[in-house]
Design an enzyme around this catalytic site. Structure first.
Site, mmCIF file in Angstrom:
data_model
loop_
_atom_site.group_PDB
_atom_site.id
_atom_site.type_symbol
_atom_site.label_atom_id
_atom_site.label_comp_id
_atom_site.label_asym_id
_atom_site.label_seq_id
_atom_site.Cartn_x
_atom_site.Cartn_y
_atom_site.Cartn_z
ATOM 1 N N SER A 31 47.161 24.458 60.392
ATOM 2 C CA SER A 31 47.237 25.730 59.670
ATOM 3 C C SER A 31 47.754 26.850 60.556
ATOM 4 C CB SER A 31 45.850 26.121 59.148
ATOM 5 O OG SER A 31 45.322 25.101 58.329
ATOM 6 N N GLY A 114 37.236 34.196 57.805
ATOM 7 C CA GLY A 114 36.838 32.795 57.750
ATOM 8 C C GLY A 114 36.273 32.460 56.377
ATOM 9 N N SER A 115 35.808 33.478 55.675
ATOM 10 C CA SER A 115 35.568 33.306 54.249
ATOM 11 C C SER A 115 36.836 33.810 53.580
ATOM 12 C CB SER A 115 34.348 34.120 53.809
ATOM 13 O OG SER A 115 34.145 33.944 52.426
ATOM 14 N N ASP A 146 48.057 30.576 51.438
ATOM 15 C CA ASP A 146 48.403 30.464 50.020
ATOM 16 C C ASP A 146 47.195 30.017 49.201
ATOM 17 O OD1 ASP A 146 48.625 28.006 51.349
ATOM 18 O OD2 ASP A 146 50.438 27.374 50.292
ATOM 19 N N SER A 334 26.703 57.427 37.169
ATOM 20 C CA SER A 334 25.372 56.813 37.156
ATOM 21 C C SER A 334 24.752 56.750 38.539
ATOM 22 C CB SER A 334 25.453 55.399 36.572
ATOM 23 O OG SER A 334 25.793 55.452 35.202
ATOM 24 N N GLU A 355 33.922 45.221 42.776
ATOM 25 C CA GLU A 355 32.914 45.428 43.811
ATOM 26 C C GLU A 355 33.272 44.740 45.118
ATOM 27 O OE1 GLU A 355 32.278 44.422 40.686
ATOM 28 O OE2 GLU A 355 31.219 46.135 39.820
ATOM 29 N N PHE A 380 25.107 44.991 40.535
ATOM 30 C CA PHE A 380 26.523 44.652 40.660
ATOM 31 C C PHE A 380 26.972 44.536 42.113
ATOM 32 C CE2 PHE A 380 26.655 46.992 36.407
ATOM 33 C CZ PHE A 380 26.157 45.874 35.764
ATOM 34 N N ASP A 412 18.500 48.955 28.905
ATOM 35 C CA ASP A 412 19.768 48.250 29.134
ATOM 36 C C ASP A 412 19.591 46.750 29.308
ATOM 37 O OD1 ASP A 412 21.937 49.992 28.818
ATOM 38 O OD2 ASP A 412 21.587 50.912 30.762
#
Lengths: 611, 611
Positions: A31, A114-115, A146, A334, A355, A380, A412
């Site tokens: 890679s 790496g993530s 890619d 909010s 997010e 979230f 909610d």
């Protein structure tokens, strides 16, 4: 440009990547080899940086979004004379700065990768900082794989950068067509990527990623393109240059079968050195020194939501400190980040409902020395959990603020209730987790967060709660407040946030019934105030914890942290949310979850009379 | 189609949405009103379903990805005669099925929504199931908001559905141009969305979302389009039909200022009823009954990675049960899901590096009665944490398998190490968390997961570990194994996964040194085997917990769960990962983190001699 020398440099990078992985016995040489020519041309011809002053805002940034190509990055540093060959061969060994995936243990690595899918959105944050905050001509170069174009976070980044017209950002995509276990969706169809990225407002260039002249021209075109970012989609061959592995499946993430033979096929070792191209000397005006901080003051007895206190406090902090910036995910009405947006529009960033990009942008900004406060609903922020995890690996200093926590939001319903946030953020290495119960406490903690280290999380509440602390009380990270105590306490109630108010009511009723109870406001959930908890344990031996959170990983577990060193542990009853809530009023929700004063009285009474 | 009646139906839906929110005193009527005509035409003219048999695989599915438009969904159900007016007005009240955001408390709601950007990727899973598993002509209709197109998960969905050519999937995007706190990025520029979605291989149609004839034609075109999914990009006006709110900022998420006046402006209440259009009667061949399960068998003393055991066990399970499917995020060579892919290619789904879509697809499949096993690296499942959180709200039955957990992976470094997964998944309501230490135990637990409820998480390890249990031993969820014990144990060591092997070594050394230690293999981290822990506490009074995880939220906290009811709590020393690891060999990592036998011996010895 001497293209022959660039080709040689590319081969040198391949050789060194192969050697490093061979010495390690693991790693991702193939890679690295696909992107070697791309990076050779960048280093020698286009990257402008001074490695001696890596934090200078005039420096270009280079982010390896495909972090597994770390051998290539380290080979680049070797070519720049920043690490020697001996260190190169410590790759992946205990104690080495050259980790399997890049981390800021190396001063030129600003963020860990790496993530996959994180480097580009972080690069967007760096580009925003360079453009709108630093106001330098620095360019942000991001090497992408890619495979990682499948990650939605990449498209959040493409959308945001395109929308902002970030022409100081270049994505270099190494289209080597092979992922971890086989072909990618689009193989070498760079046009498929160009259509997608182009639709998001980027300039796109498709090239042969092993043609150094084409690479050079593409970088020049990227630098000259104004008004929009550029993506260079480069067709490459994984393992390029070594016939035993080139463009073959099953060769991902392992050393080459015969490194010596591979180095020979690549033409042997070279020792080219590349002098860094320094950025133009510019005056970067120093940021103003911090001024006096005038936090908002709230009157005891008034009812104020802690989210409102957050918004007003961070706006005040922004007035006192020029390095504070705020970002929000299209919910600033909010979270109340709108106060900051109104007072400091130049340092407020609307990131829309994305997010991952929201948190990544903050990581990118703090990497360039800014102090970001990031807000969304607590629920979230879970969308960006992998980014927060990686922020800790990046040694990032970052403030996260989650509003609308717990069942106390009411009508909610559960999709909007942050009920796992304390657990998730406590389990981030080196994190700070704060959960204030009133407006003055919130304001003080917002200020205290600014200079803490690591990932700091503040949990705010939707509903109004009574102000119980005066505006001059100080609250430190790692502290707590004892709100009720006597010499004869039979039980300790440990609460935080909305449940503090229920705990106080409960203690007053318990005292009247002859069961004096201590109440601890554990506003600092991590680190916990062990001394106060130990004292309470010695005095009462019995704890009721009460939290608007699932039973796992929150206040109850935080309390136990103070008793994990072999000392005697108090008996515990834990009140937490144990059934899936529905819609109801906040009061009904607290009652249904067994978190109201009645439930606390009952639990404390039972525990106090236990043998 | 009687377009006048459709317009009337749209007005009825608006009126009922306004009335429901007014009765509740909260909710999102304006976001419902923009999409009312779109949904009126869908219900009356195109949706084919039998509400009496909601789980019939022949039914179309309707998913409200913009879950906050729940008043519109409930108004649709009222128009279909599924709920009466009295129930409609219970919206958001305690005990009502009509929650603030839709949940499966209503039988026609298959998945909870309300965290934006999830409905479309879940719809992709439903469409994959309908096409490849159920093999019915059912269509999946997803109502999306324009704000949520900022979420990367939507683009993972667009990419996956486009790549798969899911022509049974239609996204209806309500482009009302206003988000929570102001205008969206692209306003009414539906062409901007069409360019993007079209680039991902979708057929796109731009319409006026209040023109019922245009809507009808668009749905027909979507149904007739083959080979690719369709996105209908509908320009609409938020709060359409009521001048006090229509197309105005600051009107998000609140009841209309004067509901009576609004209803009057909308033409008053109506009582139109829509008969559901039933799907064509088809024979859905029943799935084969489960056959005998022949799990792989491993010999005691051999060294086998638990990830390998997972792959072989899930492949065996797929052989015995026709309802088991597997999905992986382009790492099946590493998670070993490749065994399933090789044996059951028709029921294996390659989701590429898009963990949100990966989990969402599984949620969609389980909603249609399939049993998905989802695998990726433990660290990368954190990318989908919000989807897992919402899966619990959806009452989803779902198996997640995270490989490469802990520092024990070694050289790859912290970006690849799942070190917060136990905390994160324990804090999911109703979850099961399993962490086996050997191959036979893993195989048994993979089988046991199939019939558990809720979100089940299995943590596997990269490296080979010795097989310590015979292939005929049974392991139940909620159990544990005592691997060492005597009548004179002075301390209990609680371990799981890789640390079990270190704990056994430590106990043998401790016994030889005159400090007999009990060893508990706590393979079921949630629920924990409280009885065994209580017995160990009574016998020894002292626990050392040891886990390859951050100190928060993992095995140590799980053990404490068994002592949260007021009973005496053992003294505790907790061994966990307390510093940021780098690259090193697995053995070096365990030693550096203080998790190896030496560290356990030292901790257990110290604790055993404590006063």
């Amino acid at each position: 440009m001497d293209y022959d020398r660039l080709r040689e440099l590319g081969q040198q990078l391949r050789v060194d990547a192969v050697r490093a992985a061979d010495a390690a016995g693991s790693g991702h040489p193939t890679s690295s080899m696909s992107a070697a020519d791309l990076m050779a041309v960048l280093l020698a011809g286009h990257l402008r940086w001074n490695p001696a002053t890596p934090d200078d805002p005039g420096n270009d940034e280079l982010v390896f979004s495909k972090g597994h190509a770390s051998p290539l990055l380290y080979a680049l540093y070797a070519a720049a004379g920043l690490i020697d060959d001996e260190e190169l061969l410590t790759f992946r060994k205990e104690g080495s700065r050259l980790e399997g995936h890049p981390t800021p243990r190396l001063p030129w690595v600003k963020v860990a990768t790496g993530s996959l899918g994180q480097g580009l959105p972080v690069g967007v944050g760096m580009a925003l900082a360079a453009r709108r905050l630093d106001r330098t001509p620095a360019r942000i170069w991001v090497l992408c794989g890619d495979s990682e174009l499948a990650e939605g976070s990449m498209w959040e980044a493409f959308e945001h950068a395109g929308h902002e017209g970030l022409d100081n950002l270049t994505a270099v995509v190494d289209v080597n067509r092979l992922g971890q276990r086989g072909p990618t969706r689009h193989g070498w169809d760079t046009a498929a990527y160009a259509r997608r990225v182009g639709a998001f407002g980027w300039h796109t260039i498709e090239i042969d990623g092993h043609d150094v002249a084409a690479i050079d021209a593409a970088y020049r075109e990227a630098r000259e393109t104004t008004g929009r970012p550029t993506a260079i989609l480069a067709r490459t061959r994984k393992g390029r240059g070594v016939s035993a592995v080139e463009d073959q499946e099953g060769k991902h993430g392992k050393p080459l079968p015969d490194a010596e033979e591979a180095v020979a096929e690549l033409g042997g070792r070279r020792n080219l050195r590349v002098e860094p191209r320094l950025p133009d000397a510019e005056d970067h005006p120093a940021r103003p020194e911090p001024g006096p901080l005038e936090l908002p003051r709230f009157d005891v007895g008034d009812r104020v939501a802690t989210r409102e206190a957050y918004g007003r406090a961070v706006a005040a902090l922004g007035g006192a400190r020029a390095d504070v910036v705020a970002l929000d995910g299209e919910v600033s009405d909010s979270t109340k980040a709108r106060h900051f947006a109104e007072e400091h529009p130049d340092r407020f960033f609307e990131m829309y409902i994305a997010e991952q990009q929201l948190v990544a942008a903050a990581v990118g900004m703090q990497a360039r020395g800014w102090r970001p406060y990031v807000s969304s609903f607590a629920a979230f922020l879970s969308r960006a959990y992998d980014f927060v995890r990686m922020a800790a690996v990046s040694r990032a200093d970052l403030n996260l603020v989650g509003s609308h926590a717990g069942v106390a939001i009411g009508e909610d319903g559960p999709s909007q209730m942050g009920l796992e946030d304390l657990a998730a953020f406590r389990a981030v290495h080196g994190s700070t987790v704060l959960y204030p119960c009133d407006a003055n406490q919130t304001a003080r903690l917002v200020a205290a967060m600014a200079d803490a280290e690591g990932v700091r999380y503040l949990r705010t509440s939707r509903g109004e709660t009574p102000v119980v602390y005066g505006p001059d009380e100080e609250f430190v990270i790692g502290g707590s407040r004892v709100l009720r105590s006597s010499g004869e306490d039979k039980v300790t109630i440990v609460a935080a946030g909305v449940t503090v108010h229920e705990a106080v009511k409960a203690a007053d009723r318990l005292a009247a019934a002859g069961v004096p109870a201590r109440v601890v406001d554990l506003y600092s959930v991590k680190p916990v105030d062990a001394a106060t908890l130990h004292e309470a344990a010695d005095a009462t031996g019995r704890f009721v914890t009460v939290e608007d959170h699932w039973p796992e990983g929150g206040v109850g577990d935080a309390v136990m942290d103070a008793f994990a060193d072999g000392r005697p542990v108090p008996r515990m009853t834990r009140l937490a949310v144990r059934t899936m809530p529905g819609s109801a009023t906040p009061e009904q929700e607290l009652r249904a979850a067994g978190l109201d004063a009645d439930a606390i009285v009952a639990a404390a009474h039972d525990l106090a009379v236990t043998d």
